[in-house]
Design a protein around this motif. Structure first.
Motif, PDB file in Angstrom:
ATOM      1  N   LEU A   1      28.998  38.175  77.876  1.00  0.00           N
ATOM      2  CA  LEU A   1      28.731  36.797  77.454  1.00  0.00           C
ATOM      3  C   LEU A   1      30.051  36.050  77.476  1.00  0.00           C
ATOM      4  O   LEU A   1      31.072  36.557  76.986  1.00  0.00           O
ATOM      5  N   THR A   2      30.046  34.853  78.039  1.00  0.00           N
ATOM      6  CA  THR A   2      31.250  34.022  78.016  1.00  0.00           C
ATOM      7  C   THR A   2      30.925  32.668  77.401  1.00  0.00           C
ATOM      8  O   THR A   2      29.822  32.131  77.589  1.00  0.00           O
ATOM      9  N   ILE A   3      31.909  32.126  76.669  1.00  0.00           N
ATOM     10  CA  ILE A   3      31.818  30.787  76.082  1.00  0.00           C
ATOM     11  C   ILE A   3      33.055  30.024  76.524  1.00  0.00           C
ATOM     12  O   ILE A   3      34.187  30.463  76.263  1.00  0.00           O
TER      13      ILE A   3
ATOM     14  N   ARG B   1      41.334  24.103  79.736  1.00  0.00           N
ATOM     15  CA  ARG B   1      40.121  24.935  79.777  1.00  0.00           C
ATOM     16  C   ARG B   1      40.406  26.289  79.137  1.00  0.00           C
ATOM     17  O   ARG B   1      41.454  26.896  79.372  1.00  0.00           O
ATOM     18  N   CYS B   2      39.435  26.762  78.337  1.00  0.00           N
ATOM     19  CA  CYS B   2      39.587  28.053  77.663  1.00  0.00           C
ATOM     20  C   CYS B   2      38.241  28.764  77.685  1.00  0.00           C
ATOM     21  O   CYS B   2      37.183  28.154  77.451  1.00  0.00           O
ATOM     22  N   THR B   3      38.277  30.059  77.994  1.00  0.00           N
ATOM     23  CA  THR B   3      37.055  30.864  78.051  1.00  0.00           C
ATOM     24  C   THR B   3      37.238  32.121  77.218  1.00  0.00           C
ATOM     25  O   THR B   3      38.220  32.846  77.397  1.00  0.00           O
ATOM     26  N   ALA B   4      36.296  32.355  76.318  1.00  0.00           N
ATOM     27  CA  ALA B   4      36.275  33.594  75.531  1.00  0.00           C
ATOM     28  C   ALA B   4      35.124  34.450  76.031  1.00  0.00           C
ATOM     29  O   ALA B   4      34.020  33.953  76.274  1.00  0.00           O
ATOM     30  N   ALA B   5      35.396  35.744  76.182  1.00  0.00           N
ATOM     31  CA  ALA B   5      34.377  36.669  76.686  1.00  0.00           C
ATOM     32  C   ALA B   5      34.092  37.739  75.645  1.00  0.00           C
ATOM     33  O   ALA B   5      35.014  38.272  75.016  1.00  0.00           O
ATOM     34  N   LEU B   6      32.821  38.043  75.470  1.00  0.00           N
ATOM     35  CA  LEU B   6      32.383  39.138  74.612  1.00  0.00           C
ATOM     36  C   LEU B   6      31.755  40.199  75.499  1.00  0.00           C
ATOM     37  O   LEU B   6      30.713  39.971  76.119  1.00  0.00           O
ATOM     38  N   LEU B   7      32.420  41.342  75.566  1.00  0.00           N
ATOM     39  CA  LEU B   7      31.934  42.465  76.372  1.00  0.00           C
ATOM     40  C   LEU B   7      31.469  43.560  75.430  1.00  0.00           C
ATOM     41  O   LEU B   7      32.229  44.033  74.586  1.00  0.00           O
ATOM     42  N   LEU B   8      30.224  43.948  75.552  1.00  0.00           N
ATOM     43  CA  LEU B   8      29.649  44.967  74.675  1.00  0.00           C
ATOM     44  C   LEU B   8      29.383  46.234  75.471  1.00  0.00           C
ATOM     45  O   LEU B   8      28.569  46.239  76.400  1.00  0.00           O
ATOM     46  N   GLU B   9      30.103  47.297  75.111  1.00  0.00           N
ATOM     47  CA  GLU B   9      29.894  48.610  75.733  1.00  0.00           C
ATOM     48  C   GLU B   9      28.935  49.406  74.861  1.00  0.00           C
ATOM     49  O   GLU B   9      29.247  49.718  73.716  1.00  0.00           O
ATOM     50  N   ILE B  10      27.788  49.719  75.401  1.00  0.00           N
ATOM     51  CA  ILE B  10      26.784  50.473  74.665  1.00  0.00           C
ATOM     52  C   ILE B  10      26.974  51.957  74.906  1.00  0.00           C
ATOM     53  O   ILE B  10      27.174  52.397  76.042  1.00  0.00           O
ATOM     54  N   ASP B  11      26.911  52.737  73.844  1.00  0.00           N
ATOM     55  CA  ASP B  11      27.001  54.191  73.942  1.00  0.00           C
ATOM     56  C   ASP B  11      25.603  54.734  74.223  1.00  0.00           C
ATOM     57  O   ASP B  11      24.751  54.781  73.329  1.00  0.00           O
ATOM     58  N   PRO B  12      25.302  55.146  75.457  1.00  0.00           N
ATOM     59  CA  PRO B  12      23.939  55.606  75.781  1.00  0.00           C
ATOM     60  C   PRO B  12      23.541  56.847  75.006  1.00  0.00           C
ATOM     61  O   PRO B  12      22.371  57.049  74.701  1.00  0.00           O
ATOM     62  N   VAL B  13      24.519  57.705  74.675  1.00  0.00           N
ATOM     63  CA  VAL B  13      24.197  58.913  73.910  1.00  0.00           C
ATOM     64  C   VAL B  13      23.743  58.531  72.505  1.00  0.00           C
ATOM     65  O   VAL B  13      22.777  59.088  71.967  1.00  0.00           O
ATOM     66  N   ALA B  14      24.437  57.566  71.894  1.00  0.00           N
ATOM     67  CA  ALA B  14      24.034  57.110  70.565  1.00  0.00           C
ATOM     68  C   ALA B  14      22.649  56.491  70.593  1.00  0.00           C
ATOM     69  O   ALA B  14      21.847  56.681  69.673  1.00  0.00           O
ATOM     70  N   LEU B  15      22.346  55.766  71.668  1.00  0.00           N
ATOM     71  CA  LEU B  15      21.008  55.183  71.789  1.00  0.00           C
ATOM     72  C   LEU B  15      19.939  56.264  71.830  1.00  0.00           C
ATOM     73  O   LEU B  15      18.900  56.168  71.182  1.00  0.00           O
ATOM     74  N   VAL B  16      20.200  57.326  72.607  1.00  0.00           N
ATOM     75  CA  VAL B  16      19.223  58.407  72.738  1.00  0.00           C
ATOM     76  C   VAL B  16      19.077  59.148  71.415  1.00  0.00           C
ATOM     77  O   VAL B  16      17.961  59.463  70.983  1.00  0.00           O
TER      78      VAL B  16
ATOM     79  N   LEU C   1      30.588  22.616  75.698  1.00  0.00           N
ATOM     80  CA  LEU C   1      30.511  24.077  75.776  1.00  0.00           C
ATOM     81  C   LEU C   1      29.723  24.503  77.007  1.00  0.00           C
ATOM     82  O   LEU C   1      28.786  23.816  77.434  1.00  0.00           O
ATOM     83  N   ARG C   2      30.120  25.637  77.530  1.00  0.00           N
ATOM     84  CA  ARG C   2      29.393  26.266  78.630  1.00  0.00           C
ATOM     85  C   ARG C   2      29.226  27.743  78.275  1.00  0.00           C
ATOM     86  O   ARG C   2      30.205  28.448  78.027  1.00  0.00           O
ATOM     87  N   VAL C   3      27.993  28.204  78.215  1.00  0.00           N
ATOM     88  CA  VAL C   3      27.676  29.582  77.862  1.00  0.00           C
ATOM     89  C   VAL C   3      27.037  30.249  79.076  1.00  0.00           C
ATOM     90  O   VAL C   3      26.104  29.691  79.686  1.00  0.00           O
ATOM     91  N   GLU C   4      27.535  31.429  79.432  1.00  0.00           N
ATOM     92  CA  GLU C   4      26.974  32.164  80.565  1.00  0.00           C
ATOM     93  C   GLU C   4      26.585  33.574  80.120  1.00  0.00           C
ATOM     94  O   GLU C   4      27.368  34.271  79.468  1.00  0.00           O
ATOM     95  N   VAL C   5      25.374  33.962  80.490  1.00  0.00           N
ATOM     96  CA  VAL C   5      24.876  35.321  80.272  1.00  0.00           C
ATOM     97  C   VAL C   5      24.407  35.836  81.627  1.00  0.00           C
ATOM     98  O   VAL C   5      23.377  35.380  82.138  1.00  0.00           O
ATOM     99  N   PRO C   6      25.134  36.774  82.227  1.00  0.00           N
ATOM    100  CA  PRO C   6      24.791  37.198  83.600  1.00  0.00           C
ATOM    101  C   PRO C   6      23.422  37.835  83.733  1.00  0.00           C
ATOM    102  O   PRO C   6      22.737  37.624  84.733  1.00  0.00           O
ATOM    103  N   VAL C   7      23.015  38.627  82.739  1.00  0.00           N
ATOM    104  CA  VAL C   7      21.721  39.315  82.821  1.00  0.00           C
ATOM    105  C   VAL C   7      21.003  39.152  81.493  1.00  0.00           C
ATOM    106  O   VAL C   7      21.417  39.716  80.474  1.00  0.00           O
ATOM    107  N   LEU C   8      19.927  38.383  81.517  1.00  0.00           N
ATOM    108  CA  LEU C   8      19.159  38.120  80.296  1.00  0.00           C
ATOM    109  C   LEU C   8      17.701  38.459  80.535  1.00  0.00           C
ATOM    110  O   LEU C   8      17.056  37.862  81.410  1.00  0.00           O
TER     111      LEU C   8
END
Length: 538
Positions: free
Chosen positions: A3-5, A50-65, A125-132
């Motif tokens: 996600l970027t803002i 111009r300023c862009t903040a990015a939130l990158l979330l790494e999901i632990d697939p093992v924890a999900l399982v 503001l400009r918000v981008e979500v590549p895959v929603l």
């Protein structure tokens, strides 16, 4: 997931003010633990224009399982594979919404201590979500965000670019542009991302209504898709949705009348309101323990690892518990317990019922013997696993009360604690936390080893998928019960498993009861005395 803002700046309001609003410095890359992985905050660009903040979330697939392993209850044949092959690590969902709430919590509240004038200002503001994931397609995305003042671009993502005939997937690339306060933009995303996904990775409890109303304040009351938003956000639980809609309607009326909602909702006097409030888990745990002790008929109770004395205080309120003792390895905890119980202000009669002393459960202690019941409330998980056998011997082998009550956290329930990071235990001092199967295996082995019987009971809400937050085991000795008057009654079984009535075998291999043996011994003694008298007379 990503996600970027972005924002643009002017001479009087540089774009890097975004760093103050998010409470994240543009020159630093930061990482944060979340319930299912790690969140990274970084700035791909940070300049005055111009300023862009990015939130990158790494999901632990093992924890999900691991957290979902108990949800498969004989579903489709491919359900086991679906645990590993799914879109959760990549598509924006409730996982990303929770990360926004955790990482940008201050910005979400519209607070900035360093620059208090910034949160109330409207910015481009400009918000981008590549895959929603968008269950309802691009049209639904437009219906949800456009009424909030956003210019919406929702581009459907093809199932496979090499095979266009397959059509589009249910995912879109989302771009939002508009003049918004940053706090409002974050609240829109916090609510609408899981609404579009139409799923949540955690159990939807009644407190989700408060979260929805808090994040939706100022915009949800008048949203044309209010019912759909509430229904999806609350997991299609009608009772919760109805509660949310009623409160939103009240807020809308209050806004039209230019008054507070509390002023309209005044039909119930707060002083006489009897509506039940949520009961804290610690209170439910003590109530369950007291119920088990009363059912066992215990009068003299020992609280092992009493801590600050909360359970000791509850026991003293019930006169059926004639003697209550608390022991802990920490002198500081015992001092706090003494102050909490006001031992120095007790009457002589009340003080005679209670005793606090220091001790370690890793060693045999004569002071622990002689009690009707012992309680290990949230204690065993504070010991290293190799030291558990010493505790078992000290309590079940040496002290041997008629009843032992043990409570411990249920590790499976940890997925319901939204703010608990993945792989973490509930308390920093916990050496382990057991699943229901692990706890029952341990309890059964202890019961068999030391001659007890064991029964189990849930403490707190019993979730249909992961069980209760606390699990309780009640150990009872079949060889001894406690009468209602507090006296003990033997049921004829010794600690070694033999019955009290069993005697030694005679030479012919038959058993001789203790009573018969004593009668024969008395008879032989009388005959010997009679022979002695006759010898003296002669």
């Amino acid at each position: 997931m990503f996600l970027t803002i972005s924002t643009t700046g002017t001479a009087g309001s540089p774009a890097t003010d975004l760093g103050f609003l998010l409470h994240k410095h543009p020159d630093k890359a930061q990482r944060f633990s979340t319930s299912h992985g790690t969140a990274h905050v970084l700035y791909p660009e940070a300049g005055a224009e111009r300023c862009t903040a990015a939130l990158l979330l790494e999901i632990d697939p093992v924890a999900l399982v691991r957290r979902a392993k108990d949800r498969n209850r004989g579903g489709a044949p491919d359900s086991a594979l679906a645990q590993y092959v799914n879109d959760r690590p990549y598509a924006a969902s409730s996982l990303l919404a929770v990360a926004i709430g955790n990482v940008f919590s201050t910005a979400l509240k519209g607070q900035c201590a360093a620059r208090p004038e910034l949160p109330g200002a409207v910015r481009p503001l400009r918000v981008e979500v590549p895959v929603l994931p968008a269950r309802g397609g691009a049209a639904l995305v437009e219906r949800l965000f456009a009424p909030l003042g956003w210019t919406v671009v929702a581009e459907p993502i093809a199932l496979d670019e090499k095979f266009p005939q397959w059509g589009d997937s249910r995912y879109v690339r989302l771009v939002l542009e508009g003049e918004q306060r940053l706090a409002d933009a974050l609240r829109h995303l916090y609510v609408l991302l899981p609404v579009l996904d139409d799923a949540k990775h955690y159990w939807v409890a009644p407190d989700e209504v408060e979260k929805l109303l808090r994040a939706g304040e100022g915009w949800l009351e008048g949203h044309p898709e209010q019912r759909l938003i509430a229904d999806r956000y609350l997991g299609r639980r009608w009772s919760l949705t109805r509660d949310a809609l009623e409160r939103l309607a009240l807020a809308r009326l209050a806004e039209s009348d230019d008054t507070e909602a509390e002023a309209l909702d005044n039909a119930v006097d707060e002083e006489t309101d009897t509506e039940e409030r949520p009961v804290p888990l610690a209170v439910q745990r003590r109530a369950a323990i007291l119920g088990a002790l009363r059912a066992a008929g215990a009068a003299r109770v020992l609280d092992l690892g009493c801590g600050q004395g909360q359970l000791v205080g509850e026991l003293l309120k019930d006169p059926r518990f004639t003697e209550v003792a608390g022991t802990d390895v920490s002198p500081r905890a015992l001092a706090v317990a003494a102050r909490r119980l006001r031992l120095d202000r007790m009457t002589e009669r009340q003080a005679a019922r209670v005793r606090l002393f220091q001790g370690s459960l890793a060693y045999t202690d004569r002071r622990l013997a002689g009690y009707d019941a012992a309680v290990l409330s949230e204690v065993i998980e504070h010991l290293d696993l190799p030291r558990l056998p010493a505790l078992e011997h000290a309590v079940f082998g040496a002290a041997r009360p008629a009843t032992v009550v043990v409570t411990t956290p249920n590790a499976e329930y940890n997925v319901r604690w939204e703010t608990l990071p993945a792989g973490h235990v509930r308390h920093s001092d916990h050496r382990f936390e057991w699943t229901r199967e692990e706890f029952r295996t341990w309890a059964a082995e202890v019961a068999e080893r030391y001659g007890y019987e064991v029964a189990y009971a849930p403490v707190g809400p019993d979730d249909p998928e992961v069980g209760p937050p606390t699990q309780m085991a009640v150990f009872t000795r079949p060889d001894e019960t406690v009468k209602p008057d507090g006296t003990k009654q033997s049921n004829g079984t010794k600690p070694d498993g033999t019955k009290q009535g069993d005697g030694a075998k005679q030479g012919d291999g038959t058993k001789q009861s203790n009573g018969t043996k004593q009668s024969n011994e008395m008879k032989q003694g009388n005959e010997a005395n009679q022979a002695t008298k006759q010898e003296k007379a002669a």
